[in-house]
Design an enzyme around this catalytic site. Structure first.
Site, PDB file in Angstrom:
ATOM      1  N   ASP A 455       4.403   7.198  -3.901  1.00 58.66           N
ATOM      2  CA  ASP A 455       4.772   5.826  -3.560  1.00 58.66           C
ATOM      3  C   ASP A 455       5.637   5.261  -4.684  1.00 58.66           C
ATOM      4  O   ASP A 455       5.647   5.791  -5.793  1.00 58.66           O
ATOM      5  CB  ASP A 455       3.511   4.950  -3.463  1.00 58.66           C
ATOM      6  CG  ASP A 455       2.849   5.079  -2.103  1.00 58.66           C
ATOM      7  OD1 ASP A 455       3.519   5.525  -1.175  1.00 58.66           O
ATOM      8  OD2 ASP A 455       1.659   4.736  -1.990  1.00 58.66           O
ATOM      9  N   ASP A 757      -1.971   4.135  -0.988  1.00 54.66           N
ATOM     10  CA  ASP A 757      -2.877   3.045  -1.343  1.00 54.66           C
ATOM     11  C   ASP A 757      -3.356   2.258  -0.134  1.00 54.66           C
ATOM     12  O   ASP A 757      -4.357   1.566  -0.197  1.00 54.66           O
ATOM     13  CB  ASP A 757      -2.218   2.087  -2.348  1.00 54.66           C
ATOM     14  CG  ASP A 757      -0.871   1.572  -1.864  1.00 54.66           C
ATOM     15  OD1 ASP A 757      -0.585   1.709  -0.655  1.00 54.66           O
ATOM     16  OD2 ASP A 757      -0.115   1.022  -2.687  1.00 54.66           O
ATOM     17  N   ASP A 761      -2.056   5.043   5.040  1.00 53.04           N
ATOM     18  CA  ASP A 761      -1.720   6.264   4.294  1.00 53.04           C
ATOM     19  C   ASP A 761      -2.766   7.357   4.507  1.00 53.04           C
ATOM     20  O   ASP A 761      -2.554   8.506   4.105  1.00 53.04           O
ATOM     21  CB  ASP A 761      -1.629   5.963   2.790  1.00 53.04           C
ATOM     22  CG  ASP A 761      -0.369   5.190   2.433  1.00 53.04           C
ATOM     23  OD1 ASP A 761       0.663   5.440   3.081  1.00 53.04           O
ATOM     24  OD2 ASP A 761      -0.423   4.333   1.536  1.00 53.04           O
TER      25      ASP A 761
END
Length: 1018
Positions: A455, A757, A761
């Protein structure tokens, strides 16, 4: 060997292995000396069956409860009658309802009982709680509540004491047989020679067994304590709670009935409770019931069950039932006994242990047969075949003990346990480096990682966001502390009013006053940044919230990339929709804009181009861009209607600065030198993503940056060409990330680590070989799907995890190389000697000591080597690498050949070389052979610190465990030879003989160095 292991022991994966695969390798394992010890750190399949049965029962119970509650709704007239009587002990503490009654309401979805007790408000009164201020923090009142309703913890199995591990170590079949041999030896020896001379051999074996047992038990007990500490860390979960009128973070284990809990997307419901208020709440109950369809929770269906997950929406809940009174508590108590899946490396080494064990058993039987045959031949020549003395019986017993001890040495029980030891050590150290390992296999798998899909926000950047640029009413402006305070004077009043309304109403955050009277901004970093901006402009959060009524809320998620609310304006002003989110998405939903005069005008081409250029400029400066818009609902609105997706008026664009974390660029460079490709997968604007990726060193000149919608449209053939070049994926959806990870794993054979997070996901984290969840920004759903939790959300920590993963893998390879060398030499020395001379040079006691050196002590020394920077300069092993490599075989065979030749020379020419004569010549020679053999292992242990490099002393003094183990081995060897000869069948040696033993062992190191120079195909 590799083929045998591949066929039977490689179906177990690093995670999500099938039950069939877990059962198969257990069934194939043969020649297991101690099943309790060998299979201690493996899954308890029977307990898992119990959990599955409980889930099926829960599913049926909840299905029936829902049907009953629906029927009850149709027939309830007024307040139903009930025969419930409040127990006296509950009344005495000031409450009006007991834990059992509360539990039956929520668990049974009992609308009838809920109605009888006055609904949620009535229950709050009976619990002496406030639905606005929560519970009081008064310790006495909390203790009373805890006494009646219990604590929010589930029962765990008691920690096993040291003596339990001693008892399990004694379950070793070969040690039990040796114990019987020792007992017989004692009886026969004392009968023939009396006490104490006749007891020496038997007591020597007993003492050796006890030493092995206590050293083994100590090592296993320390491992169990390490895992216990890590389990405690895994269970540290906090939740937002209102107590004493203040919102605060609290451990879920401190929750009590009556507490007010704030739930958001991705949270795990921490206890059974009842819905108070909220919007669009969807609950995933699959963890409790196995049912995949999410459940909508509203005031009509207010029941929230512990252990379920918030899939969408947000709400406040009042806790009713905690701990073992909930179905989740009972489920977790059983699940905690189910253990964790064994790792692929553990299973593979069980395969190695099985093969070597079978070979060892074969050699042991042959050795015993040869030794007994030599005894029978001698007795036949002497004509005493039919007359057996006590000495003959003792000698036969010694032969049998030697054969059993060969099995002890040959079956490398410590191989799979060395994996656990190394993993436990690594996990403990990684915890200090801000990485919490949830899945044991992740340690070893991370060492093979070839790709990291990371990310951007919070991982590569600091996640400390501030609004630094704005374009409101078509006017661009840089924001500083001074500039933001003057902003209202630069804007029309009407625009400021609608801007502040949008900021403070369309948010997942909150501005609260803490116990110290200080203002505190709560919520995600993005929400907090915009709220801080709104406050700096002069807005009043509470005043704006009180001025309007929230009618509907659609929280932000990574699929829609927007958040929306509908509010009812005061004084009959009608309804208004507010939205914010990804700039280009919200701008596309707008057909009007507020101009510099504060007038709402059509969003023509000129205005649209101006805003698009602004978005691109902000993004090129590495800023996150959000568009804020609103729409007056002229036709009214019903709560059942969806929030509109078009027809909005653009208020403006904000640019949010989220600086790159210090050290990220260096960490990305380390990954590149280690052969690990880093890819950025983000939901942000592509220009923002590219700017950050270049700053981090991820995006190179030959790399590709692509947007999720474009990626989705690619054909299979195009993806095959494109995916290897992708370095940045922007505006990606969770399924884009999942698709990318799946292709990398299956099509390209990469070992993929993925960070995440958010709740969405979870599929990608689950699909990846290693799922890495963020400890600060991550939701509980993401953390539960992950294998490792990065506690500081820092990309540099991910690199540290990769380094530890490689260290674990290589440390275990070193130990396996060392142990297999000892196995080969011990087997061949005793076997060839038995065949050649009719006796074994290494006795049972001596072999038990050698077993301890190579098993428990060897694992401690080699499997706990800390990582070094050199590990990140070699290529990753990847998915197809052989664990026992050709380099290891080269080292094993080279060292084994040298040791066998040396010991064979001592056996055949030792007496002549050392000028040994007299009745003690055989005893001195055997002591010399034993001493030389042990020192060969000591120096081979040092050589095994490096499998390819000649310099094995680098950093040796930094590894206190290694130095301690080698020092203890040498000291105990001196004691055994010089002072325990009566029990260990040794005799004191001269200085020259000591020097020779040590020199021969030391000579193995330069020979190992020469062997390492021989090139082999990898």
């Amino acid at each position: 060997m590799d083929q045998f292991i591949d066929e039977r022991f490689t179906r177990v994966r690093s995670k999500n292995s099938s039950r069939e695969a877990l059962e198969k390798w257990r069934n194939v394992c043969g020649v297991v000396k101690n099943r309790k010890r060998r299979f201690r750190f493996t899954a308890n399949l029977s307990k898992r069956d119990e959990v599955a049965a409980m889930r099926r029962t829960n599913q049926e119970k909840l299905r029936v409860a829902v049907l009953v509650s629906k029927a009850a709704l149709q027939f309830i007239q007024g307040v139903p009658q009930s025969d419930y009587v409040v127990p006296e002990n509950v009344k005495a503490e000031g409450f009006q309802i007991c834990a059992e009654e509360l539990g039956s309401i929520v668990e049974g979805h009992d609308i009838k009982k809920l109605k009888y007790h006055g609904g949620v408000n009535g229950l709050a009164g009976k619990l002496s709680a406030s639905i606005t201020d929560g519970l009081s923090n008064d310790p006495d009142l909390l203790n009373k509540r805890q006494k009646i309703y219990g604590i929010n913890k589930f029962t765990e199995s008691e920690a096993r004491s040291f003596w339990v591990f001693v008892w399990e170590a004694l379950q070793d079949m070969t040690l039990m047989i040796l114990g019987v041999c020792a007992l017989v030896s004692l009886i026969v020896g004392i009968a023939m020679e009396g006490w104490p001379h006749g007891a020496h051999d038997g007591l020597g074996i007993v003492a050796s067994i006890l030493l092995v047992v206590f050293v083994t038990a100590t090592s296993d007990y320390r491992q169990s304590l390490q895992f216990k500490d890590l389990d405690k860390e895994k269970k540290k979960i906090t939740i937002q709670v209102t107590r004493n009128g203040y919102r605060q973070k609290m451990s879920i284990y401190d929750l009590l009935p009556g507490d007010i809990v704030h739930l958001a997307i991705g949270d795990q419901v921490p206890a059974d409770g009842l819905f108070l208020s909220g919007f669009s709440v969807m609950i995933d109950e699959s963890s409790l019931t196995g049912e995949s369809e999410p459940v909508m929770v509203t005031s009509e269906n207010p029941f929230l069950l512990s252990g379920t997950k918030v899939k969408d929406g947000s709400c406040k809940m009042m806790v009713t039932t905690v701990g073992m009174s909930t179905q989740w508590g009972k489920l977790m108590a059983t699940l905690s006994e189910g253990g964790v899946d064994e790792t692929p490396l553990q299973v593979k080494l069980n395969g190695v242990a099985t093969i070597i064990g079978k070979i060892g058993l074969f050699f042991a039987v042959i050795t015993f047969a040869v030794l007994v045959q030599s005894l029978l031949s001698r007795k036949f020549q002497e004509g005493s075949l039919l007359t057996w003395s006590g000495d003959d019986a003792l000698q036969t017993l010694e032969f049998f003990a030697v054969a059993v001890t060969i099995v002890v040495v040959a079956v490398p029980e410590g191989l799979p346990l060395a994996v656990t030891l190394s993993l436990a050590f690594a996990m403990k150290k990684m915890m200090n480096d801000k990485a919490l390992v949830r899945n044991l296999a992740a340690c070893e798998t991370m060492g093979s990682a070839t790709t990291i899909c990371s990310d951007k926000t919070g991982t590569l950047t600091t996640n400390r966001m501030t609004v630094v640029k704005t374009c409101i009413c078509m006017n661009r402006k840089e924001v500083s502390n001074d500039a933001s305070s003057t902003l209202p004077s630069d804007l029309p009043d009407s625009a400021v009013k609608v801007l502040l309304q949008s900021i403070f109403l369309n948010t997942g955050g909150e501005v609260a006053v803490n116990e110290n009277g200080k203002r505190e901004v709560l919520g995600s970093p993005t929400d907090a940044a915009i709220l801080e901006f709104g406050l700096s402009v002069g807005g009043d959060f509470q005043a704006e919230r009180n001025a309007c009524k929230l009618v509907k809320v659609e929280p932000f998620n990574s699929v829609k990339k927007r958040m929306g609310v509908i509010v009812e304006l005061s004084e009959g002003g009608g309804f208004r929709a507010h939205t914010k989110g990804a700039s280009e998405i919200i701008l596309a939903a707008c057909d009007k804009v507020i101009n510099s005069k504060g007038e709402v005008v059509p969003l023509d081409e000129e205005y649209r181009n101006h805003l698009t250029v602004t978005i691109n400029q902000f993004a090129s400066d590495a800023l996150r861009t959000l568009c804020i818009a609103y729409m007056d609902m002229e036709k009214g609105f019903s709560a059942e209607d969806p929030i509109p997706v078009s027809g909005y008026t653009c208020i403006g664009i904000v640019g949010i600065k989220d600086p790159v974390r210090p050290g990220v660029k260096e960490s990305v460079a380390v990954c590149r030198s280690a052969g690990i490709k880093v890819r950025m997968v983000t939901g942000d604007n592509i220009d923002t993503a590219k700017a950050i990726a270049r700053e981090c060193g991820i995006l190179t000149d030959d790399g590709v940056a692509i947007e999720g919608p474009e990626f989705r449209e690619k054909s299979q053939e195009e993806l095959l060409k494109l995916i290897p070049k992708i370095q940045v994926m922007a505006r990606s959806s969770p399924m884009d990330k999942h698709t990318l990870v799946k292709h990398l794993r299956t099509t390209f054979g990469e070992v993929v680590a993925v960070t995440g997070d958010g709740t969405n996901d979870a599929p990608a984290l689950h699909e990846a070989d290693i799922g890495l969840a963020m400890g600060i920004a991550g939701t509980e759903v993401a953390k539960e799907s992950a294998d490792v939790i990065i506690l500081d959300d820092n990309f540099s920590t991910i690199v540290t995890v990769a380094k530890w993963g490689r260290s674990v893998y290589i440390n275990i390879q070193k130990f396996v190389q060392f142990q297999l060398t000892v196995n080969v030499v011990a087997l061949l020395v005793n076997f060839t000697s038995a065949c050649w001379t009719g006796s074994a040079p290494l006795t049972a006691v001596q072999l038990l000591w050698v077993n301890m050196i190579m098993d428990t002590l060897g694992a401690l020394a080699l499997a706990t080597e800390p990582p070094n920077d050199e590990l990140m300069k070699r290529s990753p092993v990847g998915r197809t690498g052989n664990f026992i490599s050709s380099i290891m075989w080269r080292n094993i065979l080279g060292q084994s050949l040298y040791q066998i030749m040396v010991i064979w020379f001592l056996q055949t020419s030792g007496k002549l070389y050392f000028n040994l004569n007299g009745p003690d010549a055989d005893l001195i020679l055997n002591t010399l052979i034993f001493n030389t053999f042990v020192f060969c292992q000591v120096f081979n242990e040092i050589s095994s610190r490096e499998m390819e490099k000649v310099n094995v002393f680098k950093g040796i003094l930094n590894n206190y465990v290694f130095v301690g183990v080698v020092s203890c081995t040498v000291i105990f060897q001196i004691i055994i030879v010089e002072f325990l000869g009566t029990f260990a069948n040794t005799t004191p040696l001269t200085l020259q003989q000591w020097f020779s033993s040590i020199f021969i062992g030391l000579l193995g190191m330069p020979i190992a160095a020469v062997v390492k120079m021989l090139s082999v195909s990898i």
